[in-house]
Design a protein around this motif. Structure first.
Motif, PDB file in Angstrom:
ATOM      1  N   GLY A   1       0.813  -1.215   0.000  1.00 14.10           N
ATOM      2  CA  GLY A   1       0.000   0.000   0.000  1.00 14.10           C
ATOM      3  C   GLY A   1       0.843   1.260   0.000  1.00 14.10           C
ATOM      4  O   GLY A   1       2.037   1.257   0.311  1.00 14.10           O
ATOM      5  N   ARG A   2       0.217   2.357  -0.387  1.00  9.61           N
ATOM      6  CA  ARG A   2       0.921   3.639  -0.431  1.00  9.61           C
ATOM      7  C   ARG A   2       1.291   4.128   0.952  1.00  9.61           C
ATOM      8  O   ARG A   2       2.316   4.798   1.137  1.00  9.61           O
ATOM      9  N   ASN A   3       0.492   3.772   1.961  1.00  8.83           N
ATOM     10  CA  ASN A   3       0.768   4.258   3.312  1.00  8.83           C
ATOM     11  C   ASN A   3       2.078   3.710   3.865  1.00  8.83           C
ATOM     12  O   ASN A   3       2.698   4.344   4.719  1.00  8.83           O
ATOM     13  N   ALA A   4       2.511   2.534   3.387  1.00  6.54           N
ATOM     14  CA  ALA A   4       3.719   1.916   3.938  1.00  6.54           C
ATOM     15  C   ALA A   4       4.942   2.789   3.696  1.00  6.54           C
ATOM     16  O   ALA A   4       5.683   3.120   4.634  1.00  6.54           O
ATOM     17  N   TRP A   5       5.154   3.193   2.446  1.00  8.88           N
ATOM     18  CA  TRP A   5       6.343   3.991   2.187  1.00  8.88           C
ATOM     19  C   TRP A   5       6.197   5.418   2.698  1.00  8.88           C
ATOM     20  O   TRP A   5       7.198   6.065   3.034  1.00  8.88           O
ATOM     21  N   LEU A   6       4.948   5.900   2.808  1.00  3.95           N
ATOM     22  CA  LEU A   6       4.757   7.224   3.399  1.00  3.95           C
ATOM     23  C   LEU A   6       5.132   7.221   4.879  1.00  3.95           C
ATOM     24  O   LEU A   6       5.820   8.132   5.364  1.00  3.95           O
ATOM     25  N   ILE A   7       4.678   6.181   5.609  1.00  2.56           N
ATOM     26  CA  ILE A   7       5.015   6.071   7.026  1.00  2.56           C
ATOM     27  C   ILE A   7       6.515   5.892   7.206  1.00  2.56           C
ATOM     28  O   ILE A   7       7.141   6.542   8.057  1.00  2.56           O
ATOM     29  N   LEU A   8       7.115   5.020   6.401  1.00  3.27           N
ATOM     30  CA  LEU A   8       8.554   4.761   6.511  1.00  3.27           C
ATOM     31  C   LEU A   8       9.364   6.011   6.178  1.00  3.27           C
ATOM     32  O   LEU A   8      10.330   6.343   6.877  1.00  3.27           O
ATOM     33  N   THR A   9       8.971   6.719   5.130  1.00  3.17           N
ATOM     34  CA  THR A   9       9.683   7.940   4.756  1.00  3.17           C
ATOM     35  C   THR A   9       9.553   9.011   5.825  1.00  3.17           C
ATOM     36  O   THR A   9      10.540   9.657   6.200  1.00  3.17           O
ATOM     37  N   GLY A  10       8.336   9.199   6.322  1.00  2.00           N
ATOM     38  CA  GLY A  10       8.149  10.191   7.375  1.00  2.00           C
ATOM     39  C   GLY A  10       8.881   9.826   8.649  1.00  2.00           C
ATOM     40  O   GLY A  10       9.475  10.685   9.316  1.00  2.00           O
ATOM     41  N   TYR A  11       8.859   8.538   8.991  1.00  2.00           N
ATOM     42  CA  TYR A  11       9.543   8.036  10.187  1.00  2.00           C
ATOM     43  C   TYR A  11      11.036   8.330  10.127  1.00  2.00           C
ATOM     44  O   TYR A  11      11.626   8.889  11.058  1.00  2.00           O
ATOM     45  N   LEU A  12      11.673   7.984   9.007  1.00  2.97           N
ATOM     46  CA  LEU A  12      13.113   8.189   8.866  1.00  2.97           C
ATOM     47  C   LEU A  12      13.460   9.667   8.703  1.00  2.97           C
ATOM     48  O   LEU A  12      14.518  10.111   9.156  1.00  2.97           O
ATOM     49  N   THR A  13      12.566  10.420   8.057  1.00  7.80           N
ATOM     50  CA  THR A  13      12.823  11.857   7.896  1.00  7.80           C
ATOM     51  C   THR A  13      12.848  12.563   9.237  1.00  7.80           C
ATOM     52  O   THR A  13      13.722  13.399   9.506  1.00  7.80           O
ATOM     53  N   ILE A  14      11.893  12.227  10.101  1.00  8.50           N
ATOM     54  CA  ILE A  14      11.853  12.853  11.424  1.00  8.50           C
ATOM     55  C   ILE A  14      13.085  12.490  12.231  1.00  8.50           C
ATOM     56  O   ILE A  14      13.742  13.359  12.828  1.00  8.50           O
ATOM     57  N   ILE A  15      13.436  11.196  12.256  1.00  7.49           N
ATOM     58  CA  ILE A  15      14.612  10.769  13.018  1.00  7.49           C
ATOM     59  C   ILE A  15      15.880  11.384  12.451  1.00  7.49           C
ATOM     60  O   ILE A  15      16.753  11.855  13.193  1.00  7.49           O
ATOM     61  N   GLY A  16      16.005  11.400  11.118  1.00  9.00           N
ATOM     62  CA  GLY A  16      17.194  11.976  10.495  1.00  9.00           C
ATOM     63  C   GLY A  16      17.322  13.465  10.761  1.00  9.00           C
ATOM     64  O   GLY A  16      18.430  13.966  11.026  1.00  9.00           O
ATOM     65  N   ALA A  17      16.207  14.188  10.691  1.00  7.84           N
ATOM     66  CA  ALA A  17      16.248  15.630  10.927  1.00  7.84           C
ATOM     67  C   ALA A  17      16.635  15.943  12.377  1.00  7.84           C
ATOM     68  O   ALA A  17      17.449  16.843  12.635  1.00  7.84           O
ATOM     69  N   ILE A  18      16.047  15.207  13.311  1.00 10.16           N
ATOM     70  CA  ILE A  18      16.386  15.424  14.721  1.00 10.16           C
ATOM     71  C   ILE A  18      17.853  15.084  14.982  1.00 10.16           C
ATOM     72  O   ILE A  18      18.563  15.808  15.705  1.00 10.16           O
ATOM     73  N   THR A  19      18.327  14.003  14.388  1.00 10.45           N
ATOM     74  CA  THR A  19      19.734  13.614  14.559  1.00 10.45           C
ATOM     75  C   THR A  19      20.666  14.678  14.004  1.00 10.45           C
ATOM     76  O   THR A  19      21.692  15.007  14.613  1.00 10.45           O
TER      77      THR A  19
END
Length: 291
Positions: A20-38
């Protein structure tokens, strides 16, 4: 294991989640948030640290590791129950619940398929964040032991909170209601545990002197219901040289040997998961479906 992999509910749920489309959206948002905070944490440490200080790299490594683990734990706490909140009640809303019960699948297989598919997706999120956390090993200041404890903490949190969401999915009549109750349970745990601990400790005067052994064991176990507190206390204990399994706590009768908070939390999380799974299995029994 072969029976679990051959479970059609698990196969269907995994295909639905991953394709589903939600899978890569969740994964992308998840990693983007962690990467930005890091990146922000790295910028803060790098700008405030001295180049000639030998502990600069260690400080950056610790900052990155604890930032990634904290951000990952926050997202796991709120994503895991959401992944399972609509698992059973969603079948009822789509009017496929009776067909599912009429199949040859047992309630255990139905619940196991729904839960394992959610855990598999949560595990994907956890594993995806490990390369970012692995940057801390390059700078130093973090051991493989701490990384392993952090991963175990994330995993048991995902399992227990997904089981909570699955339980509410069998109880509520709508996906929205199940999601609200699942998220409310998580918020209640995160907010009420430290509040009640502080209030009870004040009422019994535990902060006025050395606590009793009963207080150490009971309130310590209660405090370990909170994933952030349990894993945070473990990190602090490891910093002071305590072992990863057992450490000493002062009491009114001397030092007590207690299990490390992350171990207590892992056991409590497994117990919560087992209880919620048992209740979920009872909730999908065919004799209760008709009512």
């Amino acid at each position: 294991m072969s029976d679990l992999l051959a479970n059609p509910v698990l196969t269907r749920e995994l295909f639905g989640r991953i394709r589903g489309r939600n899978a890569w959206l969740i994964l992308t948002g998840y990693l983007t948030i962690i990467g930005a905070i890091t990146l922000l944490i790295y910028a803060v440490f790098a700008s405030s640290a001295s180049i000639n200080d030998p502990n600069t790299a260690r400080s950056i490594g610790k900052g990155i590791f604890f930032t990634v683990m904290t951000a990952a734990l926050v997202q796991v706490c709120f994503l895991s129950p959401s992944l399972t909140a609509g698992a059973i009640v969603g079948e009822k809303e789509r009017q496929t619940y009776d067909l599912l019960l009429a199949s040859l699948l047992s309630p255990v297989q139905i619940v196991a398929g729904k839960l394992v598919s959610a855990i598999a997706f949560a595990l994907l999120l956890i594993m995806a964040s490990l390369p970012i956390a692995g940057l801390a090993l390059i700078f130093g200041g973090v051991t493989a032991q701490e990384v392993l404890i952090g991963v175990v903490g994330l995993l048991v949190t995902a399992v227990s909170y997904a089981a909570i969401g699955l339980f509410w999915s069998t109880v509520m009549r709508s996906t929205l209601g199940a999601t609200v109750m699942a998220q409310g349970t998580v918020i209640a745990i995160l907010l009420l545990v430290p509040f009640l601990f502080f209030v009870i400790s004040l009422l019994i005067g535990a902060f006025d002197g050395s606590p009793s052994p009963l207080y150490v064991y009971t309130m310590g176990a209660f405090l370990c219901l909170h994933p952030f507190i349990a894993l945070g206390m473990t990190a602090g204990a490891l910093e002071t040289g305590s072992g990863p399994l057992l450490w000493q706590v002062s009491s009114s009768v001397g030092d007590l040997t207690v299990p490390s908070p992350w171990l207590v939390y892992a056991v409590i999380a497994v117990i919560i998961a087992v209880v919620c799974l048992g209740l979920s299995i009872r909730g999908v029994q065919p004799d209760e479906a008709g009512g």
